[in-house]
Design an enzyme around this catalytic site. Structure first.
Site, PDB file in Angstrom:
ATOM      1  N   ASP A   1      -5.721   0.161  -4.422  1.00  0.00           N
ATOM      2  CA  ASP A   1      -4.273   0.243  -4.542  1.00  0.00           C
ATOM      3  C   ASP A   1      -3.670  -1.056  -5.056  1.00  0.00           C
ATOM      4  O   ASP A   1      -2.719  -1.066  -5.831  1.00  0.00           O
ATOM      5  CB  ASP A   1      -3.643   0.653  -3.210  1.00  0.00           C
ATOM      6  CG  ASP A   1      -4.143  -0.168  -2.022  1.00  0.00           C
ATOM      7  OD1 ASP A   1      -5.044  -1.017  -2.200  1.00  0.00           O
ATOM      8  OD2 ASP A   1      -3.635   0.057  -0.910  1.00  0.00           O
ATOM      9  N   HIS A   2      -4.271  -2.160  -4.647  1.00  0.00           N
ATOM     10  CA  HIS A   2      -3.805  -3.489  -5.057  1.00  0.00           C
ATOM     11  C   HIS A   2      -4.934  -4.470  -4.781  1.00  0.00           C
ATOM     12  O   HIS A   2      -5.977  -4.097  -4.230  1.00  0.00           O
ATOM     13  CB  HIS A   2      -2.543  -3.894  -4.277  1.00  0.00           C
ATOM     14  CG  HIS A   2      -2.750  -3.864  -2.777  1.00  0.00           C
ATOM     15  ND1 HIS A   2      -3.476  -4.823  -2.102  1.00  0.00           N
ATOM     16  CD2 HIS A   2      -2.362  -2.962  -1.841  1.00  0.00           C
ATOM     17  CE1 HIS A   2      -3.515  -4.526  -0.818  1.00  0.00           C
ATOM     18  NE2 HIS A   2      -2.857  -3.394  -0.626  1.00  0.00           N
TER      19      HIS A   2
ATOM     20  N   THR B   1      -1.631   4.439   3.139  1.00  0.00           N
ATOM     21  CA  THR B   1      -2.418   5.211   2.171  1.00  0.00           C
ATOM     22  C   THR B   1      -2.496   6.687   2.532  1.00  0.00           C
ATOM     23  O   THR B   1      -2.110   7.544   1.723  1.00  0.00           O
ATOM     24  CB  THR B   1      -3.820   4.606   2.006  1.00  0.00           C
ATOM     25  OG1 THR B   1      -3.687   3.270   1.511  1.00  0.00           O
ATOM     26  CG2 THR B   1      -4.661   5.427   1.047  1.00  0.00           C
TER      27      THR B   1
ATOM     28  N   SER C   1       0.806  -1.222   0.000  1.00  0.00           N
ATOM     29  CA  SER C   1       0.000   0.000   0.000  1.00  0.00           C
ATOM     30  C   SER C   1       0.838   1.270   0.000  1.00  0.00           C
ATOM     31  O   SER C   1       0.351   2.331  -0.417  1.00  0.00           O
ATOM     32  CB  SER C   1      -0.938   0.006   1.207  1.00  0.00           C
ATOM     33  OG  SER C   1      -1.874  -1.041   1.123  1.00  0.00           O
TER      34      SER C   1
ATOM     35  N   GLU D   1     -10.134   6.408  25.916  1.00  0.00           N
ATOM     36  CA  GLU D   1     -11.189   5.402  25.786  1.00  0.00           C
ATOM     37  C   GLU D   1     -10.846   4.108  26.508  1.00  0.00           C
ATOM     38  O   GLU D   1     -11.736   3.413  27.009  1.00  0.00           O
ATOM     39  CB  GLU D   1     -11.441   5.118  24.304  1.00  0.00           C
ATOM     40  CG  GLU D   1     -12.665   4.266  24.027  1.00  0.00           C
ATOM     41  CD  GLU D   1     -12.988   4.183  22.549  1.00  0.00           C
ATOM     42  OE1 GLU D   1     -13.943   3.466  22.197  1.00  0.00           O
ATOM     43  OE2 GLU D   1     -12.292   4.834  21.736  1.00  0.00           O
TER      44      GLU D   1
ATOM     45  N   GLU E   1     -10.265   6.751   2.448  1.00  0.00           N
ATOM     46  CA  GLU E   1      -9.775   5.378   2.338  1.00  0.00           C
ATOM     47  C   GLU E   1     -10.595   4.421   3.191  1.00  0.00           C
ATOM     48  O   GLU E   1     -10.778   4.642   4.395  1.00  0.00           O
ATOM     49  CB  GLU E   1      -8.313   5.288   2.780  1.00  0.00           C
ATOM     50  CG  GLU E   1      -7.764   3.877   2.630  1.00  0.00           C
ATOM     51  CD  GLU E   1      -6.604   3.548   3.558  1.00  0.00           C
ATOM     52  OE1 GLU E   1      -5.892   2.570   3.269  1.00  0.00           O
ATOM     53  OE2 GLU E   1      -6.425   4.233   4.578  1.00  0.00           O
TER      54      GLU E   1
ATOM     55  N   HIS F   1      -0.824  -9.878  -0.753  1.00  0.00           N
ATOM     56  CA  HIS F   1      -1.539  -9.170  -1.806  1.00  0.00           C
ATOM     57  C   HIS F   1      -1.472  -9.987  -3.082  1.00  0.00           C
ATOM     58  O   HIS F   1      -0.780 -11.000  -3.146  1.00  0.00           O
ATOM     59  CB  HIS F   1      -0.911  -7.794  -2.051  1.00  0.00           C
ATOM     60  CG  HIS F   1      -0.957  -6.895  -0.860  1.00  0.00           C
ATOM     61  ND1 HIS F   1      -0.187  -5.757  -0.748  1.00  0.00           N
ATOM     62  CD2 HIS F   1      -1.685  -6.963   0.287  1.00  0.00           C
ATOM     63  CE1 HIS F   1      -0.446  -5.157   0.400  1.00  0.00           C
ATOM     64  NE2 HIS F   1      -1.343  -5.869   1.053  1.00  0.00           N
TER      65      HIS F   1
END
Length: 528
Positions: free
Chosen positions: A368-369, A164, A101, A225, A322, A443
């Protein structure tokens, strides 16, 4: 229409009539014939990036979206399906056939292909070697837009320092240098800085939404949190509190807000907000299927808030959205989570289109892939996309229609596959079978789809190198180095003399033919 469903077999009576398909095709053909090129300069750019959303994922998500609406699924029209211009992008990096990425983000955002695991630098930089980074930095379409006076933003479902979003603002020899604690001492000594600190320094980003709180705060800082969870606390070794630094940078100058939960986020009025930083998790956000709607907004909500803040700028905006956890679910071998992420992503695109105009906003949706997800067997029409193929293997055992080429789903025991006849493969916990054993699915390297609509969307047709995308975006919006498009749109003043193709002066390009006509009429009258 009347439908008949028997077990998984599904048929529409109207689909048995050939006129149904002819009429449908005729209507589609006419819509294509009626299409007009929009050659205006793009005021706004909406860039939607589905991380890991290969074409198989795209197709399977389309079916799931329909099935979640009690439809067969195959004929469902995704929002992405409505984009009129479609192309493919080659995703390889300079050093690997199959990219990650970071290398791909550098390609489609900065316009330059690079090496695996590096971000915002060209291929002369080497993975993890700080000294090779200097002098090899490349800038992104987000910076080009900011330099042109536009407002800019990033929205992600991962940490905002992830590959990204980092491709839009950072320059790093390693995509994993999220905070200084993630960097080797040698890199710090050589002057390289972590991605979180670059988020504040490199580009003045108007809207930052995602996760990644722990990379912004010093060690010992409790997460608001999860205060009892030490692993969720701050990680920085340099003592910097980047969230407070960001707030101090904006104090007294503009209306800037920080939020870490949905209540604070919902209270922020886009009309009176210039800058927004919203970090909802210490790391990546929760999967859509697991998200607590009372604590974290959806990608649809974050996309809307970002657009409403950015679109106040009369010069326009650039927004990167994204859906980063499509990829992460695939790495886990979990198609359920991946596809639900993709469906939510399509919803965010729909909201983006509702809030903008196709006349002045160039919208891109791409990946992206890809991932080694296969869609196989001969499932009946309308069968659950997460179900089992009715065609069993030669070992007399069933298999799912979605499987992986490699990953954690490799389950061969004593030479046999597991018997899944009584397994609910539609559950959120099910891990699809994979051919080769890996802790994390890799990927895959096939081309990814590029979808476009709006001004100059036709530039995104055909099969192109992935780095072409940034250059086409810059040309369409007149940002960056190539400003020919806006120069072509400068309209001459009425009556101004321009040069005709034959080199003669012509008022508005019409003087020469008018002169010829008048001369002809005069000659005709003299002859009379």
């Amino acid at each position: 229409s009347f439908a008949v469903r028997t077990h998984f077999f599904y048929t529409e009576v109207e689909e048995e009539n050939p006129e149904f398909w002819r009429a449908q095709a005729k209507q589609t053909l006419q819509s294509v014939l009626d299409r007009k090129l929009n050659t205006k300069v793009a005021k706004n750019i909406l860039f939607f990036l589905g991380d890991g959303m290969g074409i198989t994922t795209y197709t399977a998500a389309r079916i799931l979206k329909g099935q979640l609406q009690n439809q067969s699924g195959e004929e469902t029209v995704m929002t992405m399906d409505t984009f009129p211009y479609v192309g493919l992008a080659k995703t390889y990096s300079v050093d690997f056939q199959i990219a990650d990425s970071a290398a791909t983000a550098t390609a489609y955002l900065c316009g330059v292909k690079t090496n695996l695991n590096t971000v915002g630098v060209n291929a002369a930089a080497r993975n993890g070697i700080c000294r090779t980074q200097k002098g090899n930095e490349v800038t992104s379409i987000l910076k080009w837009a900011k330099d042109a006076g536009k407002s800019v933003g990033i929205v992600t479902t991962t940490r905002v320092q992830h590959a990204t979003p980092a491709g839009s603002y950072a320059h790093s020899a390693s995509r994993t240098w999220y905070s200084d604690a993630d960097m080797p001492d040698s890199a710090i000594g050589e002057g390289c800085t972590d991605i979180s600190s670059q988020l504040l320094k490199n580009v003045d980003i108007d809207v930052i939404i995602g996760g990644g709180r722990q990379y912004m705060t010093p060690r010992g800082t409790k997460d608001p949190e999860y205060p009892a969870d030490f692993s969720s606390g701050g990680k920085r070794r340099d003592g910097r509190h980047l969230i407070q630094e960001w707030q101090n940078m904006k104090n007294g100058k503009v209306a800037a807000h920080y939020a870490w939960n949905k209540t604070e986020f919902d209270a922020i009025d886009p009309e009176t907000t210039d800058y927004l930083m919203a970090l909802f998790e210490p790391g990546d956000l929760r999967y859509e299927a697991e998200r607590d709607p009372s604590m974290d907004p959806s990608i649809i909500e974050t996309t809307e808030k970002a657009i409403r803040i950015l679109q106040k700028n009369p010069k326009g905006f650039f927004l990167l959205v994204e859906s980063g956890r499509i990829d992460q679910a695939h790495h886990q071998g979990n198609a359920y989570l991946a596809l639900h992420e993709a469906v939510a992503f399509d919803g965010a695109i729909a909201r983006g289109l509702e809030l903008t105009s196709e006349d002045d906003t160039l919208t891109i949706a791409t990946a992206d892939h890809s991932h080694p997800l296969t869609f196989n067997g001969f499932p009946f029409r309308g069968q659950s996309i997460l179900g089992k193929s009715p065609l069993w293997g030669t070992d007399m055992l069933p298999y799912t229609t979605l499987m992986y080429g490699n990953g954690p789903g490799h389950k061969i025991v004593n030479g046999k596959r597991p018997d899944i006849r009584n397994v609910n493969t539609n559950s959120m916990e099910y891990i699809q079978l994979s051919a080769a054993p890996l802790d994390s699915t890799t990927h895959s390297g096939e081309d990814v789809v590029v979808l476009a609509r709006g001004p100059m969307a036709h530039l995104f047709s055909g099969i192109q190198e992935q780095n072409y995308i940034a250059h086409a975006l810059g040309y369409a919006a007149c940002v960056g180095a190539d400003l020919r498009h806006c120069q072509e749109h400068i309209t001459p003043a009425v009556g101004r003399t321009s040069i005709s193709p034959n080199g003669n002066g012509a008022a508005g390009g019409l003087a020469t033919p008018i002169s010829i006509l008048l001369a002809s009429l005069l000659a005709f009258r003299i002859l009379m």
